[in-house]
Design an enzyme around this catalytic site. Structure first.
Site, mmCIF file in Angstrom:
data_model
loop_
_atom_site.group_PDB
_atom_site.id
_atom_site.type_symbol
_atom_site.label_atom_id
_atom_site.label_comp_id
_atom_site.label_asym_id
_atom_site.label_seq_id
_atom_site.Cartn_x
_atom_site.Cartn_y
_atom_site.Cartn_z
ATOM 1 N N ALA A 203 0.919 -1.137 0.102
ATOM 2 C CA ALA A 203 0.033 -0.024 -0.052
ATOM 3 C C ALA A 203 0.819 1.268 0.019
ATOM 4 O O ALA A 203 2.075 1.231 0.564
ATOM 5 C CB ALA A 203 -0.904 -0.047 1.366
ATOM 6 N N LYS A 204 0.500 2.194 -0.774
ATOM 7 C CA LYS A 204 1.311 3.513 -0.620
ATOM 8 C C LYS A 204 0.880 4.326 0.492
ATOM 9 O O LYS A 204 -0.210 5.325 0.236
ATOM 10 C CB LYS A 204 1.050 4.238 -1.941
ATOM 11 C CG LYS A 204 2.230 5.310 -2.223
ATOM 12 C CD LYS A 204 2.354 5.828 -3.705
ATOM 13 C CE LYS A 204 3.298 6.898 -3.852
ATOM 14 N NZ LYS A 204 4.458 6.475 -3.877
ATOM 15 N N ALA A 205 1.184 3.964 1.748
ATOM 16 C CA ALA A 205 0.687 4.434 3.025
ATOM 17 C C ALA A 205 1.730 5.501 3.473
ATOM 18 O O ALA A 205 2.864 4.843 3.506
ATOM 19 C CB ALA A 205 0.074 3.614 3.725
ATOM 20 N N TYR A 209 6.580 5.172 4.717
ATOM 21 C CA TYR A 209 7.717 6.248 4.380
ATOM 22 C C TYR A 209 8.426 6.654 5.688
ATOM 23 O O TYR A 209 9.488 6.937 5.964
ATOM 24 C CB TYR A 209 7.121 7.208 3.413
ATOM 25 C CG TYR A 209 6.792 6.498 2.174
ATOM 26 C CD1 TYR A 209 7.732 6.823 1.192
ATOM 27 C CD2 TYR A 209 5.702 6.120 1.988
ATOM 28 C CE1 TYR A 209 7.511 6.380 0.158
ATOM 29 C CE2 TYR A 209 5.233 5.626 0.879
ATOM 30 C CZ TYR A 209 6.306 5.628 -0.205
ATOM 31 O OH TYR A 209 5.985 5.280 -1.549
#
Length: 365
Positions: A203-205, A209
């Site tokens: 997931a680009k959560a 990061y």
């Protein structure tokens, strides 16, 4: 409510837009992520009502409760894509439909509502209709688009929120590498992981990061540009960098390896490379790739090139890898021929300099 148009769309004109001369000065040397266009797009989702209150309005601060769920439980996802200025003056998006689809994949994993993909694309059209003059025209400069969704309900408690806010903002960006891409030096993290099986790695959560920041600082302390994460089970297989996917090229065999999906982000640039490399006559293998194999094949010369890829840097050669077991170089530490050919092919597509035979480009007026 249907997906024929944005719900309850309201357009609020900016009372004091950036003067042309000031905007042109910014675009002459844009600094990514520090200056933003005049407008932003917002839309709200409420349980029992769905998406509503679509608004294009002046860029400005948000009003959130101190108890907003995103601030306490990190229910947040985002995307990143670019608007390109083509030679005829028109604007183009690269695989924006894939970004819309991936946002919903992330939403599923983070227990958030899906956004109709056409509304994702329409929000971009709306923003660029008023801020299209913020797209730079110099080589490899772009307007970076950041669509994202946050849990905006005011409450404390571990459960999915009942209210969300979707937003779209944009920032002009210069070429990632001035004077051309320079081979990266990478640091192998043997203590920290980015994600594990069953986690949020695909997931680009934002939390993914955040988890990369400390090991990225460690990489910088060792004179490296980026950190390499290994798998969280055996600590032997390459996953990805802090913000980019990896590829390994064997020119003599014309075989290109890349780590398989599962715990890594399914990069849209990565996916395009799978297609472009195959069309160039290379066999592409998505498989586990160990750090030991990387070292051994680089030192023997079997591995001729390695490169990273992502929206910001496009394709970037990897020259040196450092870790607690020492360092090694790939291809003499120089940018590889195939790496640079792929990079140019991708850029030519994105900037409309070559025929789009894949249907990847959305052209805007």
């Amino acid at each position: 409510m249907t997906t024929d148009g944005l719900p309850d769309l309201r357009r609020e004109p900016h009372p004091n837009p950036t003067p042309d001369a000031e905007r042109e000065a910014i675009l002459a040397d844009p600094v990514f992520g520090t200056v933003f266009t005049d407008h932003m797009f917002t839309m709200t989702w409420t349980e029992g009502r769905g998406w509503h209150s679509a608004t294009l309005k002046p860029f400005g601060p948000l009003t959130l409760s101190p108890a907003a769920a995103v601030l306490h439980y990190a229910q947040e996802i985002f995307e990143g894509l670019k608007a390109y200025r083509h030679e005829d003056g028109s604007l183009g998006l690269f695989r924006a439909e894939a970004n819309a689809h991936r946002l919903n994949i992330s939403a599923t994993r983070m227990a958030m509502p899906h956004l109709p993909e056409e509304w994702f694309l329409e929000s971009i059209r709306e923003l660029l209709a008023v801020d299209g003059n913020w797209v730079p025209s110099q080589d490899e400069a772009t307007l970076y688009l950041r669509p994202y969704m946050i849990a905006s309900e005011s409450f404390l408690g571990v459960r999915p929120a009942k209210e969300y806010l979707y937003l779209l903002i944009a920032s002009p960006a210069a070429a990632y590498f001035k004077g051309g891409p320079k081979p990266l030096t990478l640091w192998v993290s043997e203590e920290y992981n980015r994600a594990g099986p069953g986690g949020t790695g695909a997931a680009k959560a934002g939390g993914n990061y955040a988890a990369s920041l400390l090991p990225q600082s460690e990489a910088i302390d060792h004179g490296c540009d980026q950190v390499i994460f290994l798998d969280a089970v055996e600590y032997k297989y390459v996953d990805e960098l802090g913000g980019m996917n990896l590829f390994f090229a064997y020119e003599n065999e014309r075989v290109l390896y890349t780590p398989e999906l599962g715990t890594i982000l399914p990069g849209i640039t990565r996916d395009a490379i799978l297609t472009l490399a195959t069309e160039a006559g290379w066999e592409v293998r998505e498989a586990k790739y160990s750090i030991d194999r990387w070292r051994e094949d680089a030192e023997s010369g079997l591995l001729t090139e390695a490169f990273a890829c992502g929206t910001a840097a496009v394709i970037t050669p990897v020259g040196t890898v450092k870790g607690r077991k020492g360092a090694f170089t790939i291809g003499g530490g120089e940018a590889g021929k195939f790496t640079m050919q792929l990079r140019q092919t991708l850029l030519d597509l994105q900037y409309g300099r070559t025929e789009d035979t894949h249907g990847w480009i959305t052209t805007l007026g």
